[in-house]
Design an enzyme around this catalytic site. Structure first.
Site, PDB file in Angstrom:
ATOM      1  N   ASP A  82       0.863  -0.806   0.040  1.00  0.00           N
ATOM      2  CA  ASP A  82       0.173   0.017  -0.003  1.00  0.00           C
ATOM      3  C   ASP A  82       0.996   1.536  -0.558  1.00  0.00           C
ATOM      4  OD1 ASP A  82      -2.332   1.596  -0.334  1.00  0.00           O
ATOM      5  OD2 ASP A  82      -2.143   1.518   2.274  1.00  0.00           O
ATOM      6  N   GLU A 134      -2.756   5.680  -7.711  1.00  0.00           N
ATOM      7  CA  GLU A 134      -3.445   7.447  -7.866  1.00  0.00           C
ATOM      8  C   GLU A 134      -3.545   9.022  -7.497  1.00  0.00           C
ATOM      9  OE1 GLU A 134      -3.207   7.372  -3.135  1.00  0.00           O
ATOM     10  OE2 GLU A 134      -4.119   9.652  -3.327  1.00  0.00           O
ATOM     11  N   HIS A 178      -6.786   9.404   4.711  1.00  0.00           N
ATOM     12  CA  HIS A 178      -6.614   8.556   5.796  1.00  0.00           C
ATOM     13  C   HIS A 178      -6.924   8.767   7.174  1.00  0.00           C
ATOM     14  CE1 HIS A 178      -4.925   8.074   2.441  1.00  0.00           C
ATOM     15  NE2 HIS A 178      -5.009   6.859   2.333  1.00  0.00           N
ATOM     16  N   GLY A 179      -7.183   8.114   8.216  1.00  0.00           N
ATOM     17  CA  GLY A 179      -7.244   8.602  10.099  1.00  0.00           C
ATOM     18  C   GLY A 179      -8.715   8.955   9.575  1.00  0.00           C
ATOM     19  N   GLY A 207      -9.449   4.922   2.999  1.00  0.00           N
ATOM     20  CA  GLY A 207      -9.779   6.381   3.741  1.00  0.00           C
ATOM     21  C   GLY A 207     -11.042   5.958   4.615  1.00  0.00           C
ATOM     22  N   ASN A 228      -9.655   0.419   1.638  1.00  0.00           N
ATOM     23  CA  ASN A 228      -8.957   0.247   2.017  1.00  0.00           C
ATOM     24  C   ASN A 228      -9.202   0.817   3.875  1.00  0.00           C
ATOM     25  OD1 ASN A 228      -7.836  -0.117  -0.064  1.00  0.00           O
ATOM     26  ND2 ASN A 228      -5.889   1.495   0.066  1.00  0.00           N
ATOM     27  N   THR A 231      -6.413   2.618  10.231  1.00  0.00           N
ATOM     28  CA  THR A 231      -6.877   2.661  11.494  1.00  0.00           C
ATOM     29  C   THR A 231      -7.668   2.123  12.135  1.00  0.00           C
ATOM     30  OG1 THR A 231      -6.401   5.033  10.041  1.00  0.00           O
ATOM     31  CG2 THR A 231      -7.496   5.148  11.970  1.00  0.00           C
TER      32      THR A 231
END
Ligand code: 13P
Length: 278
Positions: A82, A134, A178-179, A207, A228, A231
């Protein structure tokens, strides 16, 4: 079942109108928990690790374990790098037997992103592996819609990008980050729909942590074929571990290991069920 390529899994997901879950792992408990969840759901998965996580979880140790787990699984599993940032790391992952690599050159100018992606595609082809790239920038989401507009993938550019690189999957930016999201994101499904209408390449949503089930279902209906999750799995592992150690005076390593795997299992199973329409 078998160690398979990402291309095979996203194409199958396309035929079945589903998305395949791509779950980040950082240790043995995460690998075992994720694979057990996929087996219990009877669905394929992608095990993945990002280049920036290799400080904590070295590729030389993770790669053989991820590949062995994929080969032993009773469902099909792809093993994926990734957010590959360097050609050196991508080459190493391919040499270890990863069946897929992502090049994240999304911060480079468009032409440079295309050129580097083509380089990675040529490399991956020698190993029979798939490539994800991406376009647009995932992240930087502070709940500011204006900022989303700047970062979102341009559908026309996506078409040119896919034609010129021939990637197997394209990660799009539609307001996702993300996160843990500080506020529920407003995903730009209008842009996703335009990309889906323009591009036949299977699309990837990064994310995934914090996105609602309804949003996942809508994304899948608009061509997202890989989702994906990182977290949420790391958080589940840590929370289950804490819940266990908080209840006992003298924590037992083996019980702790089981709880960590169970935390990941519960998170992965929940997501697989949504992504596969169960
Ligand atoms: P989250 O950490 O938000 O789940 O994102 C995962 C991801 O997109 C990894 O590439």
């Amino acid at each position: 079942m078998a160690l398979v390529t990402l291309k095979e899994l996203v194409q199958r997901a396309e035929q079945q109108n589903k998305a395949v879950g791509a779950f980040s792992v950082g240790n043995m408990e995460m690998v075992m928990g994720a694979v057990a969840a996929a087996e219990d759901a009877g669905e394929p998965i992608i095990l993945q690790i990002a280049e920036k996580r290799l400080k904590n979880s070295p590729l030389s140790l993770m790669a053989p374990m991820m590949i062995a787990a994929a080969k032993q699984a009773s469902v099909d599993v792809a093993v994926h790098l990734d957010h590959g940032l360097t050609l050196e790391c991508i080459q190493q992952a391919l040499a270890y037997g990863f069946t897929s690599v992502m090049l994240d050159a999304s911060l480079l100018p468009f032409e440079e992103n295309i050129a580097m992606t083509r380089q990675v595609s040529a490399l991956a082809e020698r190993f029979g592996a798939s490539v994800e790239a991406e376009l647009g920038v995932v992240g930087g989401n502070e709940g500011d819609t204006a900022e989303h507009k700047i970062l979102c993938t341009d559908p026309a550019a996506a078409q040119t990008f896919c034609e010129q690189t021939g990637v197997d999957a394209l990660a799009v930016a539609i307001g996702n980050a993300h996160g843990n999201y500080p506020v529920l994101p407003e995903l730009r499904f209008d842009i996703l729909e335009q990309i889906d209408n323009t591009v036949s390449t299977p699309l990837v949503l990064h994310g995934g942590t914090g996105i609602t089930d309804d949003m996942f279902r809508r994304a899948v209906s608009l061509g997202i074929r890989k989702i994906n999750i990182a977290t949420a799995s790391f958080d589940h592992l840590a929370q289950y571990a804490k819940a266990y150690t908080d209840t006992v005076d003298k924590p037992d390593y083996f019980k702790l290991s089981e709880e960590m795997a169970r935390g990941v299992y519960d998170n992965v199973l929940r997501h697989i069920r949504v992504f596969s329409g169960q």
